[in-house]
Write an enzyme that holds these catalytic residues in place. Structure first.
Site, PDB file in Angstrom:
ATOM      1  N   GLY A  12       0.825  -1.209   0.000  1.00 55.52           N
ATOM      2  CA  GLY A  12       0.000   0.000   0.000  1.00 55.52           C
ATOM      3  C   GLY A  12       0.858   1.258   0.000  1.00 55.52           C
ATOM      4  O   GLY A  12       2.096   1.194   0.007  1.00 55.52           O
ATOM      5  N   THR A 102      -7.484   7.183  10.736  1.00 57.06           N
ATOM      6  CA  THR A 102      -7.893   8.225   9.784  1.00 57.06           C
ATOM      7  C   THR A 102      -8.601   9.420  10.419  1.00 57.06           C
ATOM      8  O   THR A 102      -9.248   9.299  11.464  1.00 57.06           O
ATOM      9  CB  THR A 102      -8.843   7.588   8.723  1.00 57.06           C
ATOM     10  OG1 THR A 102      -9.361   8.595   7.881  1.00 57.06           O
ATOM     11  CG2 THR A 102     -10.017   6.879   9.378  1.00 57.06           C
ATOM     12  N   TYR A 126     -16.707   3.734   6.064  1.00 59.93           N
ATOM     13  CA  TYR A 126     -15.250   3.615   6.220  1.00 59.93           C
ATOM     14  C   TYR A 126     -14.819   4.170   7.576  1.00 59.93           C
ATOM     15  O   TYR A 126     -14.096   3.508   8.333  1.00 59.93           O
ATOM     16  CB  TYR A 126     -14.559   4.368   5.073  1.00 59.93           C
ATOM     17  CG  TYR A 126     -13.078   4.595   5.272  1.00 59.93           C
ATOM     18  CD1 TYR A 126     -12.172   3.547   5.128  1.00 59.93           C
ATOM     19  CD2 TYR A 126     -12.579   5.864   5.596  1.00 59.93           C
ATOM     20  CE1 TYR A 126     -10.808   3.765   5.309  1.00 59.93           C
ATOM     21  CE2 TYR A 126     -11.233   6.083   5.770  1.00 59.93           C
ATOM     22  CZ  TYR A 126     -10.349   5.030   5.630  1.00 59.93           C
ATOM     23  OH  TYR A 126      -8.997   5.249   5.819  1.00 59.93           O
ATOM     24  N   LYS A 130     -13.137   2.150  10.721  1.00 53.46           N
ATOM     25  CA  LYS A 130     -11.803   2.510  11.257  1.00 53.46           C
ATOM     26  C   LYS A 130     -11.896   2.838  12.749  1.00 53.46           C
ATOM     27  O   LYS A 130     -11.009   2.481  13.517  1.00 53.46           O
ATOM     28  CB  LYS A 130     -11.220   3.697  10.479  1.00 53.46           C
ATOM     29  CG  LYS A 130     -10.825   3.401   9.042  1.00 53.46           C
ATOM     30  CD  LYS A 130      -9.688   2.405   8.897  1.00 53.46           C
ATOM     31  CE  LYS A 130      -8.371   2.928   9.384  1.00 53.46           C
ATOM     32  NZ  LYS A 130      -7.266   1.953   9.131  1.00 53.46           N
TER      33      LYS A 130
HETATM   34  N1  LIG Z   1      -5.402   6.646   1.630  1.00 52.67           N
HETATM   35  C1  LIG Z   1      -5.770   7.676   2.384  1.00 52.67           C
HETATM   36  O1  LIG Z   1      -6.041   8.782   1.885  1.00 52.67           O
HETATM   37  C2  LIG Z   1      -5.838   7.540   3.877  1.00 52.67           C
HETATM   38  C3  LIG Z   1      -6.345   8.619   4.628  1.00 52.67           C
HETATM   39  C4  LIG Z   1      -6.402   8.510   6.011  1.00 52.67           C
HETATM   40  C5  LIG Z   1      -5.952   7.356   6.629  1.00 52.67           C
HETATM   41  N2  LIG Z   1      -5.485   6.317   5.879  1.00 52.67           N
HETATM   42  C6  LIG Z   1      -5.068   5.102   6.586  1.00 52.67           C
HETATM   43  O2  LIG Z   1      -3.679   4.909   6.357  1.00 52.67           O
HETATM   44  C7  LIG Z   1      -3.392   3.519   6.321  1.00 52.67           C
HETATM   45  C8  LIG Z   1      -2.638   3.167   5.062  1.00 52.67           C
HETATM   46  O3  LIG Z   1      -3.455   3.505   3.946  1.00 52.67           O
HETATM   47  P1  LIG Z   1      -2.914   3.365   2.442  1.00 52.67           P
HETATM   48  O4  LIG Z   1      -3.503   4.477   1.653  1.00 52.67           O
HETATM   49  O5  LIG Z   1      -1.433   3.151   2.457  1.00 52.67           O
HETATM   50  O6  LIG Z   1      -3.648   1.992   2.014  1.00 52.67           O
HETATM   51  P2  LIG Z   1      -3.666   1.318   0.575  1.00 52.67           P
HETATM   52  O7  LIG Z   1      -2.689   1.957  -0.340  1.00 52.67           O
HETATM   53  O8  LIG Z   1      -5.094   1.195   0.149  1.00 52.67           O
HETATM   54  O9  LIG Z   1      -3.107  -0.156   0.889  1.00 52.67           O
HETATM   55  C9  LIG Z   1      -3.858  -1.075   1.604  1.00 52.67           C
HETATM   56  C10 LIG Z   1      -2.977  -2.266   1.924  1.00 52.67           C
HETATM   57  O10 LIG Z   1      -3.767  -3.215   2.672  1.00 52.67           O
HETATM   58  C11 LIG Z   1      -3.448  -4.500   2.142  1.00 52.67           C
HETATM   59  N3  LIG Z   1      -4.530  -5.449   2.391  1.00 52.67           N
HETATM   60  C12 LIG Z   1      -5.780  -5.422   1.879  1.00 52.67           C
HETATM   61  N4  LIG Z   1      -6.465  -6.509   2.292  1.00 52.67           N
HETATM   62  C13 LIG Z   1      -5.613  -7.235   3.064  1.00 52.67           C
HETATM   63  C14 LIG Z   1      -5.728  -8.463   3.769  1.00 52.67           C
HETATM   64  N5  LIG Z   1      -6.880  -9.156   3.776  1.00 52.67           N
HETATM   65  N6  LIG Z   1      -4.648  -8.903   4.463  1.00 52.67           N
HETATM   66  C15 LIG Z   1      -3.496  -8.211   4.465  1.00 52.67           C
HETATM   67  N7  LIG Z   1      -3.327  -7.052   3.809  1.00 52.67           N
HETATM   68  C16 LIG Z   1      -4.381  -6.567   3.116  1.00 52.67           C
HETATM   69  C17 LIG Z   1      -3.257  -4.263   0.658  1.00 52.67           C
HETATM   70  O11 LIG Z   1      -2.597  -5.372   0.105  1.00 52.67           O
HETATM   71  P3  LIG Z   1      -2.881  -5.807  -1.449  1.00 52.67           P
HETATM   72  O12 LIG Z   1      -2.134  -4.795  -2.283  1.00 52.67           O
HETATM   73  O13 LIG Z   1      -2.297  -7.167  -1.565  1.00 52.67           O
HETATM   74  O14 LIG Z   1      -4.363  -5.744  -1.637  1.00 52.67           O
HETATM   75  C18 LIG Z   1      -2.413  -2.991   0.693  1.00 52.67           C
HETATM   76  O15 LIG Z   1      -1.069  -3.310   0.912  1.00 52.67           O
HETATM   77  C19 LIG Z   1      -4.739   2.805   6.492  1.00 52.67           C
HETATM   78  O16 LIG Z   1      -4.933   2.488   7.845  1.00 52.67           O
HETATM   79  C20 LIG Z   1      -5.749   3.852   6.077  1.00 52.67           C
HETATM   80  O17 LIG Z   1      -7.007   3.641   6.685  1.00 52.67           O
HETATM   81  C21 LIG Z   1      -5.397   6.384   4.523  1.00 52.67           C
END
Ligand SMILES: NC(=O)c1ccc[n+]([C@@H]2O[C@H](COP(=O)([O-])OP(=O)(O)OC[C@H]3O[C@@H](n4cnc5c(N)ncnc54)[C@H](OP(=O)(O)O)[C@@H]3O)[C@@H](O)[C@H]2O)c1
Length: 290
Positions: A12, A102, A126, A130
């Site tokens: 991710g 988040t 979502y 969370k």
């Molecule tokens: N994106 C945002 O704007 C945002 C904003 C606020 C907070 N956050 C928080 O920040 C954190 C990181 O977010 P991100 O944007 O880096 O996430 P992301 O890019 O969507 O990546 C999600 C990750 O979770 C993995 N995953 C999904 N299903 C899984 C499973 N069953 N078992 C193990 N791994 C699994 C995915 O693996 P695969 O690639 O193999 O599917 C991927 O590596 C999260 O807690 C998110 O809630 C994100």
């Protein structure tokens, strides 16, 4: 530094940035979601037996905010139940855990930036999943740190910067101008996490912390900055006209908080971090994507 750090979500945005910026001495295990499916307690226990981590970073999550409205079971399985499985394995192994969360745990009704003591009240599935995950971690494992971040962007994965650059050939784009937040690069989050772990080994600090960059903006303002930087660094000849619309004029499956701004003073004080600026990070990533 900890001897063996297990990282979930290594493919991710944040997970990949953690792997790219890890201190040279850190010993990491970052299994894929096929190898470690965090929804499955047996898979989690197997991973703990195999890697015997002495610290866990959970960067895995379900992050599709709109789609979560149609598949809440999946969102809750990944964002609420899976963190409980991970926290239970950590408790059994006496392994501390840093869990990412988040800004969307808040309803956005507050006028000023959110601090850690503000009451969460999520307004979409979502955010609810969370928040439930935060509560599962906190009630299962004492040695935990929950790091809330917002508006994450990076050169990999799906995010607003890449979406905007993909739409650069359009004549006009409508952008929401009444939701405020702080774009935050995955790279800056990763650096903060490594800083936290470096300090943690000497003085553990449990609980909820916010991490955010400066300055606050809106999706419309963020898009304007993205296209300004892309014009300069990627030599775009023309960019879309940006039309400012309200949230009401931009229907989406999930409601979003009008104020998503996080105050990270607590984190800065506890871990000696200084306020990060997202704009140089944006320039670095736009250049990387050129
Ligand atoms: N994106 C945002 O704007 C945002 C904003 C606020 C907070 N956050 C928080 O920040 C954190 C990181 O977010 P991100 O944007 O880096 O996430 P992301 O890019 O969507 O990546 C999600 C990750 O979770 C993995 N995953 C999904 N299903 C899984 C499973 N069953 N078992 C193990 N791994 C699994 C995915 O693996 P695969 O690639 O193999 O599917 C991927 O590596 C999260 O807690 C998110 O809630 C994100």
């Amino acid at each position: 530094m900890f001897r063996k750090i297990l990282i979930t979500g290594g493919t991710g945005q944040v997970g990949a940035a953690l792997l790219a910026t890890a201190p040279p001495r850190a010993r990491l295990a970052a299994p894929s979601s096929q190898e470690l499916d965090i929804r499955n307690p047996a898979s989690v226990n197997h991973a703990f037996a195999k890697w015997r981590p002495d610290f866990l970073i959970n960067a895995a999550a379900y992050t599709k905010v709109d789609r979560a409205e149609d598949e809440p079971e999946l969102a809750f399985a990944l964002n609420a139940e899976a963190p409980r499985h991970l926290a239970a394995a950590c408790a059994a192994a006496k392994c501390p855990m840093l869990h990412l969360s988040t800004d969307y745990v808040f309803d956005g009704a507050k006028a000023s930036p959110y601090v850690e003591t503000d009451a969460p009240a999520p307004i979409n599935t979502y955010g609810k999943s969370k928040l439930q995950g935060e509560r599962e971690v906190a009630s299962t494992l004492n040695a935990h740190l929950i790091l809330r971040v917002s508006w994450v962007f990076s050169a990999t994965g799906a995010n607003f910067v890449k979406t905007m650059l993909g739409l650069a050939a359009r004549d006009e784009l409508s952008l929401v101008s009444d939701q405020r937040g702080t774009p935050t690069s995955a790279h800056s989050i990763a650096l903060a996490v490594w800083r936290i772990l470096g300090r943690w080994a000497k003085a553990p600090s449990y609980g909820v912390y916010h991490f955010a960059s400066q300055p606050e903006t809106t999706w419309h303002g963020f898009a304007a900055e993205i296209f300004a930087v892309a014009s300069k660094l990627q030599g775009l000849k023309r960019t879309p006209r940006l039309r400012a619309v309200t949230s009401q004029g931009y229907p989406a499956a999930a409601s979003r908080p009008l104020n998503s701004v996080l105050d990270d003073t607590r984190l800065q004080r506890a871990f000696g971090l200084s306020a990060a600026d997202w704009r140089p990070e944006l320039a670095r990533i736009v250049q990387q994507l050129a």
